[in-house]
Scaffold this motif. Structure first.
Motif, PDB file in Angstrom:
ATOM      1  N   GLU A 196       8.497   5.568  -2.838  1.00  0.00           N
ATOM      2  CA  GLU A 196       9.479   6.411  -2.069  1.00  0.00           C
ATOM      3  C   GLU A 196       9.217   6.101  -0.446  1.00  0.00           C
ATOM      4  N   ILE A 197       8.184   5.843  -0.137  1.00  0.00           N
ATOM      5  CA  ILE A 197       7.772   5.538   1.214  1.00  0.00           C
ATOM      6  C   ILE A 197       8.676   4.105   1.532  1.00  0.00           C
ATOM      7  N   SER A 216       0.767  -1.124   0.017  1.00  0.00           N
ATOM      8  CA  SER A 216       0.043  -0.077  -0.040  1.00  0.00           C
ATOM      9  C   SER A 216       0.834   1.235  -0.056  1.00  0.00           C
ATOM     10  N   LEU A 217       2.513   1.154   0.113  1.00  0.00           N
ATOM     11  CA  LEU A 217       3.161   2.037   0.316  1.00  0.00           C
ATOM     12  C   LEU A 217       3.528   2.846  -1.043  1.00  0.00           C
ATOM     13  N   ALA A 218       3.601   3.929  -1.167  1.00  0.00           N
ATOM     14  CA  ALA A 218       4.432   4.403  -2.615  1.00  0.00           C
ATOM     15  C   ALA A 218       5.849   4.105  -2.593  1.00  0.00           C
ATOM     16  N   THR A 259       1.695  13.987   0.531  1.00  0.00           N
ATOM     17  CA  THR A 259       2.150  12.532   0.637  1.00  0.00           C
ATOM     18  C   THR A 259       1.118  11.581   0.988  1.00  0.00           C
ATOM     19  N   SER A 301      10.783  12.112  -3.458  1.00  0.00           N
ATOM     20  CA  SER A 301       9.442  12.184  -3.783  1.00  0.00           C
ATOM     21  C   SER A 301       9.066  12.447  -5.271  1.00  0.00           C
ATOM     22  N   ARG A 357      -1.303  10.662  -1.772  1.00  0.00           N
ATOM     23  CA  ARG A 357      -0.567  10.159  -2.862  1.00  0.00           C
ATOM     24  C   ARG A 357      -0.712   8.487  -2.186  1.00  0.00           C
ATOM     25  N   ASP A 358      -0.482   8.504  -0.988  1.00  0.00           N
ATOM     26  CA  ASP A 358      -0.206   6.996  -0.370  1.00  0.00           C
ATOM     27  C   ASP A 358      -1.477   6.460  -0.838  1.00  0.00           C
ATOM     28  N   ARG A 411      11.842   4.969   2.087  1.00  0.00           N
ATOM     29  CA  ARG A 411      12.193   5.749   3.227  1.00  0.00           C
ATOM     30  C   ARG A 411      12.195   4.712   4.325  1.00  0.00           C
TER      31      ARG A 411
END
Lengths: 254, 456, 499
Positions: free
Chosen positions: A73-74, A69-71, C2, C458, C5-6, A77
């Motif tokens: 870049e997340i 479920s995370l983008a 953020t 990002s 978008r998530d 990170r």
């Protein structure tokens, strides 16, 4: 650390991963081997969040979070690192600038202060020695004009700087001569520790002579056909993938 | 008399020839004549004619050609007919723009193929097809030449391939433009229509040859429809001379998954202007346009191409090379438009020019006009002379300077001529080029007059 | 941001459309930054009533107490202009300009002749401070002298005296007419003739002020010279005229910046810049153009219709660098006449358009002398519903033997409503020259975006990074002070000091 539960993934119209289960604990090094088209890269791409893959069913938890479920870049990170099979060139964007932006994005996410340019440079130079990277690399754009070996070493260099909790290295050995392979392997080995896990995706057993895994899994037609210790890699090298095909057929029958 | 009035007169003179034509055609001719009266010949203020002055055409009172007996053909024309590439497949021959049944060989056409004189066809079963297509695919801005052509065309080729028909041998179209047959400065207007039904495939080779030393204007308009899944390889070999004036335009419409490939050799002419346009009207159409244009003395060759990507997932490729010598003038204009929503378009264009003399001129203008974002488009244009390094290398191996130049120039051309569909066509073109540029490299008298073998 | 978008990613995992939505959202964020310089200065102005006829030209000249020869130049131009038609060949769509609706002179009222900077109206000083341009010399960065042009007139020129000690003349155009009439008379119209084109001819008739600089023989100008243009008054056309002369062996780096308030009406800006680089001189001219571009609906904004041209004599070099982000309409082709043997011309350009902006910009490299060379690097970035065209001419004349040109024009598309167009004209007339042109158009590379994201960056920053990298070849040509401004303008972060 990373738990994959019966993951089924579609790319385009075809189902590529047909139910993958994999559990990686902190400090463990796993290797996934398999012939071309077995789904190795699909697994790497799905876990890292690349576009173009549809999750049909299953789940992946990373440190207790729902990874899928995370983008992208997340995920990064949170400590998920992908070493690319084909690192892309980004003309005009300085390698060091890029890395500092990445490191600071990660530090900010963790609530840590940003690192200044000077401290970063000191840190970077230290890590570059580890990978035996030339200092001219700091002056070049991201991967631009790098040789195949330089690109791969640059990936490990980035990993060393970003200090991820989990690293998925997708065919990090492809296109490397024996010296470059040794350097890359040293880089990876120096990062091994009780808190950090690795998943190596490779076609050849050779890599595993240098980075000795705790577990080896064989991916075949979108499923893990066999799992075992490091000796499984040697067995594969000896008997080839035809042997796995037999096993896969049998397990399919059963 | 100004040019508009002159052509009004020519139109009136040819009234009897049109008397048998269907009414829809007569109406179209009259409308087109009115368009021409309004537009006149293009001026250099128009972007599409920026580098090409057509004064010689507009100021010469050309008279429409009339039918001639084959017996009066010049020996050079007769020789051209002996070319072995005309022996296989259907052959249709025009003398000064007028169909010659005697020289044509159309009996062997396979079932489902129609190759015939356009003006003979309307009276028969193909009239409906012609009515539906003739003049219906031309872009509005194809200039006043198209209008004049519609008003005045004397004849041309009608080709129709039935669904699924795959031709084994190329269709040969031969235009003999022989001024030894005509009385004074004359003009012919030809009009061609090629319709390829779905999944058919053909190769069409058009050869256009000028003979004689009286000023002669040839205006040709060709409309081509390549239906879904069909493919056409269109080869044009045009050899002009110091008194020939050519203005031709070809408009292609491509349906889904169709392929169109053009290979053209444009060799000389007092003025030779060629427009090649393709409208990629449905998804996954492919268009390849490649050609060579060459001129020497005070000649002008002007190659315009235009591809309009109307729908997603189409690809186009353009590759043109030019060789200019003496005080010749070359013009290349390659335009690609990607319309809004024509996503996943891929288009590559390249133009390379070789200048052999300081007085020669090339004006190259590749253009990209892009209204969609998910595209990969690129173009490049280079101009220069023969590489000094290569020349030196060849000379150090014992070739004379002229031989070295000859070899390198032909090698430059060979990248295009090698695309021609038969060994014979490649040789013929190579011979033309050797002859055409002979003075440039083999004029010092002591050189070996024999052509040097080029690899192709 | 953020978080939102998530959710998008979460709802359909790694689905393609979500990613595209993602990047288009990020593009929107990046390209929708507000115009920061849109304020209006409340100051009393002395203006002509709108309208243009010969009497306006005469009154303008009288107001500036110009010599007869200059009035003659203006009148000649004005009469010529009346016979000309506005050019329409560019890839630009805008309504016909009503030349009678604008005022042709507007200047802040001043009480008396200024003796020093201290006497400049504090409102003006404040205006320039707000724009980040300090007119107070002690506060200035060392190494930049500024001529500030406010509406139709120059309000201040800094470092004038210091420069004069080396024989460098730097002042407003009007001052130059009074103080150095011989130089002005000799070079005015020598590169851009009064009859050159519709807009330049109009400028020749009604130009109000601008900057003038002269670098003497063998002098290397020790600081950057700069002009900062500000349109303030409503309904005013701005027609500045800049004349830069670098005498034999001289060197100067010149910067030009511009902003305007946000107004709903379109305002006309038709400037002329002439550069003269005598034997072995080198002029580097950099522009960061940030005129008000109009609002998100395409209302208002400056019509920037500018003629810039330099003449390079033997062994001389002229470099144009421009970053064009502003204006509703940009029509601009900074050009080089490479007259002298071995002269060099360069053009580096970044043009970014957004919303309803339209730009048709490029260059002309006219090779006349032997062994002349030119380089063109053009980077176009289109977003929103904008249209961005490169139009350039490379002309190698018959006597320009041994000439070289290399051109590279790349376009990047951010969004599917915009257009990117490339119109190169290449004309070659001798055999010993080599001309190479390459162009490409594509959207932002998804692979590069993903790579950045996988390293924790990002998507907004990733786009910034990639666009910045795309423009780098041009941005690195800018002087440091301008590079920073340009990077901010593009909404980008320029590569840092590391590495």
């Amino acid at each position: 650390m990373l738990n994959i539960h019966h993951l089924v993934v579609k790319a385009g119209d075809a189902i590529i991963l047909k139910g993958i289960d994999l559990h990686i604990k902190p400090g463990e090094v796993h290797a996934i081997m398999g012939p071309n088209g077995s789904g190795k890269s699909t697994l790497a791409n799905t876990l890292s969040g690349r576009a173009g893959y549809e999750i049909v069913s299953g789940s992946v938890s990373f440190q207790g979070q729902d990874l899928l479920s995370l983008a992208p870049e997340i995920r990064a990170r949170e400590g998920f690192f992908l070493g690319f099979q084909y690192p892309v060139e980004i003309p005009g964007v300085g390698n060091m600038y890029f890395l500092r932006a990445a490191l600071n994005a990660i530090r900010k996410h963790r609530g840590e202060p940003e690192i200044d340019a000077l401290d970063f440079l000191t840190l970077a130079k230290e890590k570059m020695k580890l990978l035996e990277l030339d200092e001219t690399l700091t002056k070049r754009s991201v991967n631009e004009g790098f040789s195949g070996g330089e690109k791969k070493r640059n990936e490990i260099f980035q990993m060393a700087l970003l200090q991820p909790k989990f690293a998925l290295l997708d065919e990090i050995d492809s296109g490397l001569d024996i010296d470059a392979l040794r350097i890359v392997a040293n880089g990876v080995n120096s990062l091994r520790g009780p808190e950090r896990s690795f998943l190596l995706i490779t076609h050849y057993q050779r890599l595993l002579d240098y980075i000795v895994p705790d577990y080896v899994h064989v991916l075949f037609h979108g499923k893990i056909a066999k799992s075992g210790g490091k000796e499984l890699a040697l067995e594969l090298e000896e008997k080839g993938y035809g042997w796995i095909e037999e096993i896969a057929k049998k397990s399919g029958d059963a | 008399m100004d040019s508009q009035a002159h052509y009004l007169q020519q139109f009136a003179n040819a009234a009897h020839a049109r008397s048998a034509e269907p009414s829809w055609l007569r109406a179209r001719r009259e409308a087109a004549l009115a368009d021409f009266q309004r537009l006149g010949f293009p001026s250099q203020k128009l972007e599409d004619w920026r580098y090409t002055n057509v004064r010689e055409i507009s100021e010469t009172p050309f008279v429409l050609t009339t039918p001639k007996t084959v017996g009066s053909l010049s020996s050079a024309s007769r020789e051209a007919l002996q070319d072995p590439s005309f022996d296989r497949g259907p052959r249709i021959v025009f003398v000064n723009g007028i169909f010659s049944a005697e020289l044509s060989a159309l009996d062997s056409s396979p079932k489902g193929l129609r190759v015939e004189s356009l003006c003979a066809a309307p009276q028969r079963d193909t009239e409906r097809l012609i009515e539906e297509n003739l003049g219906q695919h031309l872009a509005d801005n194809l200039s006043s030449f198209a209008a004049l052509n519609t008003a005045l065309f004397q004849d041309g080729v009608f080709v129709h391939l039935a669904r699924g028909l795959v031709l084994e041998h190329p269709i040969q179209i031969l235009h003999l433009l022989d001024t030894t047959l005509s009385d004074g400065e004359s003009a012919c207007f030809s009009r061609n229509l090629y319709l390829l039904e779905p999944d058919s495939h053909a190769t069409i080779v058009e050869t256009v040859l000028n003979f004689g030393d009286t000023r002669f204007l040839c205006n040709a308009i060709t409309e081509i429809v390549v239906s879904r899944g069909a493919s056409l390889k269109h080869v044009v070999l045009q050899r002009g001379n110091a008194t020939s004036l050519h203005v031709s335009a070809t408009q292609v419409r491509q349906d889904a998954a169709s392929r169109f490939e053009s290979i053209s050799i444009l060799l000389g002419g007092k003025l030779a202007r060629s427009d090649l346009r393709s409208l990629l009207n449905a998804e996954r159409a492919e268009c390849k346009m490649r050609g060579l244009y060459a001129a020497c003395q005070h000649q002008l060759v002007d190659q315009h191409t235009f591809v309009s990507h109307e729908k997603p997932l189409c690809t186009s490729e353009g590759y043109y090379k030019g060789i200019l010598a003496d005080r010749a003038h070359g013009v290349f204009n390659g335009r690609v438009i990607v319309q809004p929503h024509a996503q996943k378009t891929s288009s590559l264009q390249s133009n390379k020019n070789l200048l052999l003399s300081d007085g020669a001129e090339i004006d190259s203008k590749p253009e990209l006009i892009i209204h969609a974002d998910d595209v990969k488009c690129a173009h490049g244009s280079t101009t220069g002379s023969l590489s000094e390094d290569s020349l030196f290398y060849l000379r150090s191996r014992g070739l004379s300077e002229d031989e070295a130049k000859n070899l390198l120039t032909r090698a430059f051309a060979a990248e295009i001529t090698a695309l021609l569909p038969s060994e014979h066509l490649r040789h013929r073109t190579d011979a033309w080029l050797t002859e055409y540029f002979a003075e440039h490299f083999l004029s010092d008298g002591n050189s070996n007059k024999k052509p040097i073998g080029v690899t192709s | 941001m953020t978080k939102q978008r998530d959710q998008i990613s979460g709802s359909c995992a790694t689905d393609i459309s979500a990613r595209e939505e993602d990047s288009s959202h990020a593009i929107k964020q990046l390209t929708e930054q507000e115009y920061k310089y849109g304020f209006v200065t409340e100051i009393e102005e002395d203006s002509f009533a709108p309208g243009l006829d010969e009497s306006v030209v005469v009154r303008l000249s009288e107001k500036k107490r110009e010599p007869q020869w200059l009035l003659d130049f203006r009148i000649k131009a004005f009469r010529r202009w009346l016979t000309m038609e506005e050019p329409r060949w560019a890839f630009l769509r805008y309504p016909t300009i009503d030349y009678q609706a604008a005022s042709y002179y507007s200047a802040p009222k001043k009480k008396k002749t200024l003796q020093s900077l201290d006497e400049v109206d504090p409102e003006l000083i404040e205006t320039y401070n707000k724009l980040g341009i300090s007119l107070e010399e002690q506060k200035r960065l060392q190494g930049v002298a500024v001529d500030a042009v406010f509406d139709s007139v120059s309000v201040a020129t800094t470092f004038r005296e210091e420069l004069a000690r080396q024989g460098i003349l730097f002042c407003s155009f009007s001052d130059a007419v009074q103080t150095y009439p011989d130089l002005v008379k000799k070079y005015l119209g020598s590169v851009v003739p009064y009859s050159d084109n519709f807009f330049a001819t109009l400028n020749s008739a009604v130009f109000s002020d601008g900057s003038f600089a002269y670098i003497p023989k063998g002098v290397r100008c020790p600081m950057e010279l700069s002009t900062y243009f500000r349109i303030n008054a409503a309904n005013t056309g701005q027609f500045e005229r800049t004349l830069l002369i670098a005498d034999e062996g001289g060197y100067v780096s010149y910067l030009e910046g511009c902003t305007a308030p946000m107004r709903d009406e379109n305002q006309l800006h038709a400037a002329v810049v002439e550069l003269v680089a005598l034997d072995s001189a080198h002029i580097k001219y950099s522009t960061v153009q940030n005129w008000y571009p109009g609002n998100k609906k395409g209302i208002g904004g400056i019509y920037n219709l500018v003629t810039k041209r330099g003449k390079a004599m033997k062994n001389a070099k002229i470099s144009w660098t421009q970053v064009e982000t502003g204006s509703a309409i940009t029509w601009k082709y900074p050009s080089c006449l490479l007259v002298g043997d071995n002269s060099v011309g360069e053009f580096y350009s970044v043009a970014m358009t957004n919303n309803f902006q339209q730009a048709d910009t490029g260059t002309k490299m006219i090779h006349i002398g032997k062994n002349t060379s030119s380089t063109i690097v053009s980077k176009g970035i289109s977003a929103g519903r904008s249209q961005n065209s490169y139009r350039g001419l490379v002309s190698i004349q018959q006597k320009a033997t041994g000439a070289r040109n290399y051109s590279q024009c790349d376009s990047l598309l951010l969004g599917d409503q915009c257009g990117a167009h490339t119109f190169p004209y290449i004309e070659v007339r001798n055999t010993s020259s080599v001309v190479e042109h390459e162009a490409s158009t594509s959207k932002i590379n998804e692979e590069q975006l993903f790579y950045c994201q996988q390293r924790g960056i990002s998507i907004e920053n990733a786009i910034s990074l990639i666009v910045n990298g795309f423009c780098k070849e041009v941005l690195r040509e800018l002087p440091m002070e301008f590079a920073v401004e340009a990077q901010n303008l593009l909404g980008l972060q320029l590569e840092g000091t590391v590495g």
